[in-house]
Design a protein around this motif. Structure first.
Motif, PDB file in Angstrom:
ATOM      1  N   CYS A  58       0.830  -0.917   0.171  1.00 42.75           N
ATOM      2  CA  CYS A  58      -0.190  -0.162  -0.161  1.00 42.75           C
ATOM      3  C   CYS A  58       0.898   1.403  -0.342  1.00 42.75           C
ATOM      4  N   ARG A  59       0.107   2.516  -0.678  1.00 44.93           N
ATOM      5  CA  ARG A  59       0.971   3.398  -0.637  1.00 44.93           C
ATOM      6  C   ARG A  59       0.621   3.915   0.547  1.00 44.93           C
ATOM      7  N   GLU A  60      -0.424   3.824   1.745  1.00 45.68           N
ATOM      8  CA  GLU A  60      -0.244   4.321   2.586  1.00 45.68           C
ATOM      9  C   GLU A  60       0.220   3.829   3.950  1.00 45.68           C
ATOM     10  N   ASP A  61       0.819   4.023   5.406  1.00 38.58           N
ATOM     11  CA  ASP A  61       1.953   3.427   6.316  1.00 38.58           C
ATOM     12  C   ASP A  61       0.504   3.005   6.951  1.00 38.58           C
ATOM     13  N   THR A  62       0.340   1.548   7.192  1.00 33.27           N
ATOM     14  CA  THR A  62      -0.735   1.801   8.027  1.00 33.27           C
ATOM     15  C   THR A  62      -0.975   1.800   9.310  1.00 33.27           C
ATOM     16  N   LYS A  63       0.809   1.825   9.765  1.00 30.36           N
ATOM     17  CA  LYS A  63       0.913   2.187  11.290  1.00 30.36           C
ATOM     18  C   LYS A  63       0.478   3.657  11.408  1.00 30.36           C
ATOM     19  N   GLU A  64       0.911   4.750  10.550  1.00 31.50           N
ATOM     20  CA  GLU A  64       0.046   5.980  10.511  1.00 31.50           C
ATOM     21  C   GLU A  64      -0.916   6.126  10.408  1.00 31.50           C
ATOM     22  N   TYR A  65      -1.521   4.962   9.524  1.00 37.63           N
ATOM     23  CA  TYR A  65      -2.954   5.331   9.588  1.00 37.63           C
ATOM     24  C   TYR A  65      -3.295   4.724  10.803  1.00 37.63           C
ATOM     25  N   LEU A  66      -3.285   3.864  11.200  1.00 43.78           N
ATOM     26  CA  LEU A  66      -3.541   3.293  13.322  1.00 43.78           C
ATOM     27  C   LEU A  66      -3.834   4.900  14.323  1.00 43.78           C
ATOM     28  N   ASP A  67      -2.666   4.703  14.412  1.00 40.09           N
ATOM     29  CA  ASP A  67      -2.083   5.797  14.773  1.00 40.09           C
ATOM     30  C   ASP A  67      -2.710   7.086  14.357  1.00 40.09           C
ATOM     31  N   GLU A  68      -3.563   7.247  13.264  1.00 38.56           N
ATOM     32  CA  GLU A  68      -4.857   8.532  12.939  1.00 38.56           C
ATOM     33  C   GLU A  68      -5.909   8.484  13.605  1.00 38.56           C
ATOM     34  N   LEU A  69      -5.868   7.038  13.711  1.00 38.64           N
ATOM     35  CA  LEU A  69      -7.712   6.840  14.054  1.00 38.64           C
ATOM     36  C   LEU A  69      -7.697   7.429  15.692  1.00 38.64           C
ATOM     37  N   LYS A  70      -6.599   6.862  16.294  1.00 36.19           N
ATOM     38  CA  LYS A  70      -6.404   7.292  17.790  1.00 36.19           C
ATOM     39  C   LYS A  70      -6.820   8.655  18.092  1.00 36.19           C
ATOM     40  N   GLU A  71      -5.657   8.992  17.114  1.00 37.02           N
ATOM     41  CA  GLU A  71      -5.669  10.799  17.249  1.00 37.02           C
ATOM     42  C   GLU A  71      -6.790  11.523  16.793  1.00 37.02           C
ATOM     43  N   ASN A  72      -7.789  11.236  15.930  1.00 39.55           N
ATOM     44  CA  ASN A  72      -8.870  11.619  15.368  1.00 39.55           C
ATOM     45  C   ASN A  72     -10.176  11.241  16.439  1.00 39.55           C
ATOM     46  N   ARG A  73      -9.869   9.835  17.095  1.00 37.85           N
ATOM     47  CA  ARG A  73     -10.401   9.095  18.582  1.00 37.85           C
ATOM     48  C   ARG A  73     -10.862  10.448  19.471  1.00 37.85           C
ATOM     49  N   LYS A  74      -9.239  11.029  20.028  1.00 36.64           N
ATOM     50  CA  LYS A  74      -9.065  11.936  21.320  1.00 36.64           C
ATOM     51  C   LYS A  74      -9.356  13.050  20.438  1.00 36.64           C
ATOM     52  N   ALA A  75      -9.575  13.383  19.570  1.00 33.97           N
ATOM     53  CA  ALA A  75      -9.889  14.878  19.186  1.00 33.97           C
ATOM     54  C   ALA A  75     -11.213  14.973  19.197  1.00 33.97           C
ATOM     55  N   GLN A  76     -12.142  13.824  19.088  1.00 36.92           N
ATOM     56  CA  GLN A  76     -13.263  13.889  18.816  1.00 36.92           C
ATOM     57  C   GLN A  76     -14.023  13.704  20.488  1.00 36.92           C
ATOM     58  N   ILE A  77     -13.610  13.497  21.455  1.00 35.20           N
ATOM     59  CA  ILE A  77     -13.564  13.252  22.718  1.00 35.20           C
ATOM     60  C   ILE A  77     -13.482  14.469  23.570  1.00 35.20           C
ATOM     61  N   ASN A  78     -11.870  14.910  23.171  1.00 35.79           N
ATOM     62  CA  ASN A  78     -11.912  16.575  23.654  1.00 35.79           C
ATOM     63  C   ASN A  78     -13.333  17.415  23.111  1.00 35.79           C
TER      64      ASN A  78
END
Length: 322
Positions: A58-78
């Motif tokens: 994949c052109r997109e880094d899987t780990k980066e994507y998963l880290d982004e999921l976490k950051e998005n969830r944290k942003a939603q909670i904030n």
């Protein structure tokens, strides 16, 4: 009096999350508690991405994507905190994990080791009724810390299909269901803490179970001389006095509006009935009863109350007083 320093909320950003945070942050504010908010990104959102990254180039880094999921969830909670509970903006710790929600939540509870866990009775699936094995019930059974299962009594009906948003209610009356088991002292301590920080009334209740009455009747001496009409009033008075002594020993006599009641029947039915009659806003129970069973059993008094109580239920940790 029990000492509470930290509280942990488990949220999934469903319609029940604001109610959960309402109770959590309300208790935190009144009791000056450290707050940790935990959320789990379920495997159904993670597995396809992980598998794709493993099998295909994949052109997109899987780990980066998963880290982004976490950051998005944290942003939603904030964002949720900022909009509805601005006084707590930046004042809470947020922990995000990926995995099976029940197991991940239990892992976070063990790792963080809070004094109290708060969790809604329903989540994203918004089931119309509980099923054995549901995430909420699984965690209620296996959580080692005291756990407060919150729910909105106005929309708790199993057949409710409206669109009202669940809301946190005010705690004006706390009911402690005491069975004179080894956990009775802790039940009263927690109920007293809740009553004091909320300026609420405390109602202590004990049920003389139908099974106890049957046992006394079959073992009464002299044989065949048992008189229920004579036994019950005396036993109720004896237990009333015993409860009063325990309340005094726990240092709770100073709480304004302390009430005691004793009745007979099927415990879970009586507890739910008395809680409705007294207008209780929260029930406090032990982890289990006198049997000291090593684990919860289907159909136990506590599980039936968890499933059917329209008001929040605080269940103590099973490891207490072992």
């Amino acid at each position: 009096m029990t000492e509470i320093k930290s509280i942990m909320a488990c949220i999934d950003l469903s319609a029940y999350s604001p109610m959960n945070l309402g109770y959590t942050l309300g208790l935190a504010e009144q009791g000056d508690l450290k707050v940790t908010i935990c959320s789990v990104i379920p495997l159904r959102e993670v597995t396809p991405v992980f598998m794709t990254g493993t099998i295909y180039h994949c052109r997109e880094d899987t780990k980066e994507y998963l880290d982004e999921l976490k950051e998005n969830r944290k942003a939603q909670i904030n964002d949720l905190i900022q909009k509805q509970f601005p006084q707590f903006s930046g004042e809470t710790d947020i922990c995000i994990k990926m995995g099976s929600p029940p197991d991940a939540i239990l892992d976070m509870i063990e790792s963080i080791n809070p004094d109290l866990v708060v969790m809604a009775n329903k989540g994203r699936s918004n089931l119309s009724k509980f099923m054995f094995g549901s995430a909420a019930e699984y965690i209620f059974r296996h959580c080692k810390a005291p756990l407060l299962s919150v729910r909105d009594k106005h929309i708790f009906n199993r057949t409710y299909s409206g669109s009202a948003t669940p809301e946190a209610g005010k705690i004006r009356t706390v009911m402690a269901a005491v069975d004179f088991s080894p956990w009775s002292t802790e039940i009263l301590a927690w109920a007293g803490w809740l009553a004091k920080i909320n300026g609420a009334k405390l109602h202590a209740f004990n049920c003389i179970s139908s099974q106890e009455i049957s046992w006394v009747k079959s073992h009464y001496v002299p044989e065949n001389s048992f008189d229920l009409e004579q036994f019950l009033p005396k036993e109720k008075q004896r237990r009333h006095e015993l409860l009063a002594d325990q309340i005094k020993a726990a240092g709770l006599s100073s709480i304004e509006g302390v009430e005691i009641s004793v009745d007979s029947g099927v415990p879970y039915e009586q507890i739910l009935s008395i809680s409705q009659n007294t207008g209780a806003d929260i029930l406090v129970l032990g982890p289990r009863g006198r049997s000291r069973s090593a684990r919860f059993a289907i159909g136990s008094t506590i599980e039936k109350i968890f499933r059917h109580s329209p008001v929040p239920v605080l269940r103590l940790g099973p490891s207490m007083n072992n």
